[in-house]
Motif scaffolding. Structure first.
Motif, mmCIF file in Angstrom:
data_model
loop_
_atom_site.group_PDB
_atom_site.id
_atom_site.type_symbol
_atom_site.label_atom_id
_atom_site.label_comp_id
_atom_site.label_asym_id
_atom_site.label_seq_id
_atom_site.Cartn_x
_atom_site.Cartn_y
_atom_site.Cartn_z
ATOM 1 N N ILE A 12 0.457 -1.302 0.205
ATOM 2 C CA ILE A 12 0.644 0.055 -0.045
ATOM 3 C C ILE A 12 0.593 1.557 0.231
ATOM 4 O O ILE A 12 1.724 0.986 0.938
ATOM 5 C CB ILE A 12 -1.140 0.000 1.064
ATOM 6 N N VAL A 13 0.704 2.697 -1.244
ATOM 7 C CA VAL A 13 1.407 3.552 -1.010
ATOM 8 C C VAL A 13 0.594 4.568 -1.529
ATOM 9 O O VAL A 13 -0.791 4.889 -1.415
ATOM 10 C CB VAL A 13 1.710 3.338 -2.308
ATOM 11 N N THR A 14 0.503 5.142 0.133
ATOM 12 C CA THR A 14 -0.335 6.589 0.295
ATOM 13 C C THR A 14 0.480 7.502 -0.596
ATOM 14 O O THR A 14 1.459 7.647 -0.260
ATOM 15 C CB THR A 14 -0.679 7.182 1.977
ATOM 16 N N GLY A 15 -0.338 8.814 -1.083
ATOM 17 C CA GLY A 15 -0.304 9.640 -1.764
ATOM 18 C C GLY A 15 0.639 9.649 -2.498
ATOM 19 O O GLY A 15 1.834 10.456 -3.566
ATOM 20 N N ARG A 39 2.842 -6.370 -5.902
ATOM 21 C CA ARG A 39 1.087 -5.605 -6.315
ATOM 22 C C ARG A 39 1.161 -4.136 -5.329
ATOM 23 O O ARG A 39 1.046 -4.645 -4.586
ATOM 24 C CB ARG A 39 0.203 -6.433 -6.385
ATOM 25 N N VAL A 40 0.268 -3.820 -6.367
ATOM 26 C CA VAL A 40 0.361 -1.746 -5.225
ATOM 27 C C VAL A 40 -1.031 -1.680 -5.143
ATOM 28 O O VAL A 40 -1.233 -1.272 -6.447
ATOM 29 C CB VAL A 40 1.508 -0.261 -5.789
ATOM 30 N N LEU A 41 -1.282 -1.586 -4.408
ATOM 31 C CA LEU A 41 -2.486 -0.560 -3.834
ATOM 32 C C LEU A 41 -2.195 0.890 -3.761
ATOM 33 O O LEU A 41 -1.663 1.783 -3.167
ATOM 34 C CB LEU A 41 -3.672 -0.684 -2.596
ATOM 35 N N ALA A 42 -2.654 1.645 -4.652
ATOM 36 C CA ALA A 42 -1.164 3.383 -5.004
ATOM 37 C C ALA A 42 -2.877 4.007 -4.320
ATOM 38 O O ALA A 42 -4.193 4.306 -4.876
ATOM 39 C CB ALA A 42 -1.427 3.295 -5.615
ATOM 40 N N THR A 43 -2.519 4.462 -3.536
ATOM 41 C CA THR A 43 -3.894 5.319 -2.620
ATOM 42 C C THR A 43 -4.046 6.952 -3.100
ATOM 43 O O THR A 43 -2.847 7.100 -3.035
ATOM 44 C CB THR A 43 -4.844 5.072 -1.429
ATOM 45 N N ASP A 44 -4.590 7.878 -3.066
ATOM 46 C CA ASP A 44 -4.790 8.876 -2.902
ATOM 47 C C ASP A 44 -6.327 9.797 -2.979
ATOM 48 O O ASP A 44 -6.714 9.053 -3.538
ATOM 49 C CB ASP A 44 -3.734 10.319 -3.734
ATOM 50 N N GLY A 61 2.377 -0.536 -15.167
ATOM 51 C CA GLY A 61 0.526 -0.027 -14.402
ATOM 52 C C GLY A 61 -0.279 -1.288 -14.439
ATOM 53 O O GLY A 61 -1.635 -1.069 -13.329
ATOM 54 N N GLY A 62 -0.125 -2.311 -14.307
ATOM 55 C CA GLY A 62 -0.799 -3.642 -14.103
ATOM 56 C C GLY A 62 -0.688 -3.892 -13.094
ATOM 57 O O GLY A 62 -2.314 -4.758 -12.348
ATOM 58 N N ASN A 63 0.469 -3.299 -12.132
ATOM 59 C CA ASN A 63 0.449 -4.465 -10.680
ATOM 60 C C ASN A 63 -0.513 -3.074 -9.982
ATOM 61 O O ASN A 63 0.112 -3.135 -9.031
ATOM 62 C CB ASN A 63 1.749 -4.585 -10.674
ATOM 63 N N ILE A 64 -0.725 -2.372 -10.184
ATOM 64 C CA ILE A 64 -1.110 -1.233 -9.330
ATOM 65 C C ILE A 64 -2.824 -0.827 -9.450
ATOM 66 O O ILE A 64 -3.229 -0.838 -10.600
ATOM 67 C CB ILE A 64 -0.809 0.334 -9.989
#
Length: 267
Positions: A12-15, A39-44, A61-64
């Motif tokens: 999980i990556v915030t911002g 595999r990344v949950l990109a949050t904002d 991008g398929g991993n995000i």
């Protein structure tokens, strides 16, 4: 260089959006982790900016997975964590990137602005860690990387008391949390960026500190750096990826300072 050292990891990556076109810290981190196999949950809170992050990741991008999250709100954090667990899996990695400065010293900063700075830069880190740590503890593994700032280490040329205090607290919060959770296989470290050239320089800081004169601001920032140039979000991303990986398996409760030698200077 792209590796597969994070293959099979969930992050999980915030911002993970950006205040302009280019490589902000959060965007660069999300893309770097994805390129290294996570595999990344990109949050904002800016979902449009998250879409640009995914696009800039190219094949990775398929991993995000882009997802709205307000890290100052516990309910929003719980929703994001639940979404991560359902769609990607339980997170092995948490990167707290959300932050931003407001000008003003102790006498000039309003109480409301002070409270917002602490909420945005420090309480957000506490809330996300509070949400994620129980699961990591149960699984006996995890890596948390919090982003601070050299403003939390020394005066860097601008009075921003709330921001500096919050970022200093992030460093100590990370140390305390690292020691407490080390027996459970959880590592907690801090990346401390200095005078980086990210889109925030043009889109926010130039107006705050140089009357909108970007070139004047860039010149003043470079003068403080012994190496003579500014890094950018990709330097932050490389440091975060290392700390999140097994390459840093014996590293916890410490900081990587990315400032070209600025804080080592005695003047």
């Amino acid at each position: 260089m792209t590796t597969s050292r994070l293959e099979g990891r969930i992050a999980i990556v915030t911002g993970a959006g950006c205040v302009g076109t280019g490589w902000g810290n959060g965007r660069a981190v999300a893309v770097q982790l994805a390129r290294e196999g996570a595999r990344v949950l990109a949050t904002d809170i800016d979902t449009g900016s998250l879409e640009e992050t995914v696009a800039m990741a190219g094949a990775a991008g398929g991993n995000i997975e882009a997802f709205f999250c307000d890290v100052t709100d516990e309910a929003s954090i719980r929703t994001a964590l639940s979404h991560c667990e359902t769609v990607l899996g339980a997170p092995d990695i948490l990167v707290n990137n959300v932050g931003g400065s407001a000008p003003g010293g102790a006498a000039e900063l309003s109480r409301e602005a002070w409270d917002r700075q602490i909420l945005f830069n420090l309480t957000s880190v506490f809330l996300t860690c509070k949400a994620v740590l129980p699961g990591m503890q149960a699984r006996q593994r995890g890596a948390i990387v919090n982003l601070a700032s050299t403003s939390g280490l020394r005066y860097t040329g601008a009075a921003q008391a709330g921001y500096a205090a919050a970022k200093a607290a992030v460093i100590q919060f990370s140390k305390v949390t690292a020691v407490q959770y080390a027996p459970y296989g959880i590592r907690v470290n801090t990346v401390v960026p200095g005078q980086l050239h990210t889109p925030m320089v043009e889109n926010r800081l130039a107006g705050q500190r140089a009357g909108g004169n970007v070139e004047a601001l860039l010149e003043s920032r470079v003068k403080r750096i012994p190496l003579g140039f500014m890094g950018d979000g990709r330097d932050t991303a490389q440091a975060v990826a290392y700390l999140a990986s097994d390459d840093a398996r014996f590293v916890t409760g410490t900081e990587i300072v990315l400032d070209g030698g600025m804080t080592a200077r005695c003047d």
